[in-house]
Design a protein around this motif. Structure first.
Motif, short mmCIF file in Angstrom:
data_model
loop_
_atom_site.label_atom_id
_atom_site.label_comp_id
_atom_site.label_asym_id
_atom_site.label_seq_id
_atom_site.Cartn_x
_atom_site.Cartn_y
_atom_site.Cartn_z
N LEU A 115 0.81 -1.22 0.00
CA LEU A 115 0.00 0.00 0.00
C LEU A 115 0.84 1.27 0.00
O LEU A 115 0.31 2.36 0.20
CB LEU A 115 -0.94 0.00 1.22
CG LEU A 115 -2.03 -1.06 1.23
CD1 LEU A 115 -2.81 -1.00 2.53
CD2 LEU A 115 -2.95 -0.90 0.03
N ILE A 116 2.13 1.17 -0.24
CA ILE A 116 3.00 2.34 -0.11
C ILE A 116 2.59 3.47 -1.05
O ILE A 116 2.62 4.64 -0.68
CB ILE A 116 4.50 1.99 -0.26
CG1 ILE A 116 5.36 3.21 0.08
CG2 ILE A 116 4.81 1.44 -1.62
CD1 ILE A 116 5.17 3.77 1.48
N ASP A 117 2.19 3.15 -2.26
CA ASP A 117 1.77 4.18 -3.20
C ASP A 117 0.56 4.94 -2.65
O ASP A 117 0.53 6.17 -2.66
CB ASP A 117 1.45 3.56 -4.56
CG ASP A 117 1.26 4.61 -5.64
OD1 ASP A 117 2.11 5.51 -5.74
OD2 ASP A 117 0.26 4.53 -6.38
N GLN A 118 -0.42 4.21 -2.13
CA GLN A 118 -1.62 4.83 -1.57
C GLN A 118 -1.29 5.62 -0.31
O GLN A 118 -1.86 6.69 -0.07
CB GLN A 118 -2.68 3.78 -1.25
CG GLN A 118 -3.24 3.10 -2.47
CD GLN A 118 -2.36 1.95 -2.96
OE1 GLN A 118 -1.22 1.78 -2.55
NE2 GLN A 118 -2.89 1.17 -3.86
N ILE A 119 -0.37 5.10 0.51
CA ILE A 119 0.04 5.79 1.74
C ILE A 119 0.66 7.14 1.40
O ILE A 119 0.30 8.17 1.97
CB ILE A 119 1.01 4.91 2.56
CG1 ILE A 119 0.25 3.72 3.17
CG2 ILE A 119 1.72 5.72 3.63
CD1 ILE A 119 1.15 2.64 3.76
N LEU A 120 1.58 7.15 0.46
CA LEU A 120 2.25 8.41 0.08
C LEU A 120 1.27 9.37 -0.58
O LEU A 120 1.34 10.58 -0.36
CB LEU A 120 3.45 8.13 -0.81
CG LEU A 120 4.61 7.39 -0.12
CD1 LEU A 120 5.70 7.04 -1.12
CD2 LEU A 120 5.16 8.19 1.04
N ASN A 121 0.36 8.85 -1.38
CA ASN A 121 -0.67 9.71 -1.99
C ASN A 121 -1.57 10.32 -0.93
O ASN A 121 -1.94 11.49 -1.02
CB ASN A 121 -1.50 8.94 -3.01
CG ASN A 121 -0.75 8.70 -4.30
OD1 ASN A 121 0.16 9.43 -4.65
ND2 ASN A 121 -1.13 7.65 -5.01
#
Length: 173
Positions: free
Chosen positions: A21-27
């Motif tokens: 989920l890192i992409d969603q976390i950073l977004n």
């Protein structure tokens, strides 16, 4: 609250965060400002951290290695808290995003808010209420996971099969 010029530090408890989920976390953190610091705290010699190892360079996340010297204990929590205090007093950011489902971060969330800075949390739905309430904003990873699943489903549907969306002009009497 925050704006596009707000500098945000994202501090990730690797033991309590999903690498997928890192992409969603950073977004999600990026909705509240510009992410200028990205760090993850973990024992990267552990097998369970392999998924994170692949993401570090892709997302330019600085790994903070903390060895587990005692079985069942780790020093990642204290390292993240110490770094958060250092960043807080350096005055290089106006907000924090703590990624964890661990109540150990309740105190640091309170301390950051006492300084008048924005603090958000991202964690699982079982995150203790004390940590959730200590944050100005808290996002559950299940919500991020559902957004990702929906996005993947949309990408899998061929363009010809996607239903048309119609927008009607409002009628003016």
């Amino acid at each position: 609250m925050t704006n596009d010029n707000t500098k945000i530090a994202v501090l990730i408890d690797g033991d309590n965060a999903d690498a997928n989920l890192i992409d969603q976390i950073l977004n999600e953190a990026g909705k509240f400002g510009k992410v200028t610091i990205k760090r993850i705290y973990a024992d990267f010699t552990s097998q369970q951290m392999n998924a994170w190892k692949n993401q570090l360079n892709v997302y330019a996340i600085r790994p903070i290695q903390k060895f587990a010297y005692t079985k069942g204990k780790n020093s990642t929590d204290s390292a993240l808290i110490i770094d958060a205090m250092d960043i807080l007093y350096s005055k290089t950011v106006e907000g924090f995003c703590i990624v964890s489902s661990d109540s150990d971060y309740t105190g640091i969330a309170h301390r950051i808010r006492e300084e008048g800075l924005f603090v958000m949390g991202i964690g699982k739905s079982h995150t203790p209420e004390a940590f959730v309430k200590a944050c100005e904003k808290f996002t559950y990873t299940e919500i991020l996971f559902n957004k990702e699943a929906n996005k993947q489903k949309e990408e899998e549907i061929p363009l010809a099969e996607k239903p048309e969306t119609k927008t009607e002009e409002p009628k003016i009497d």
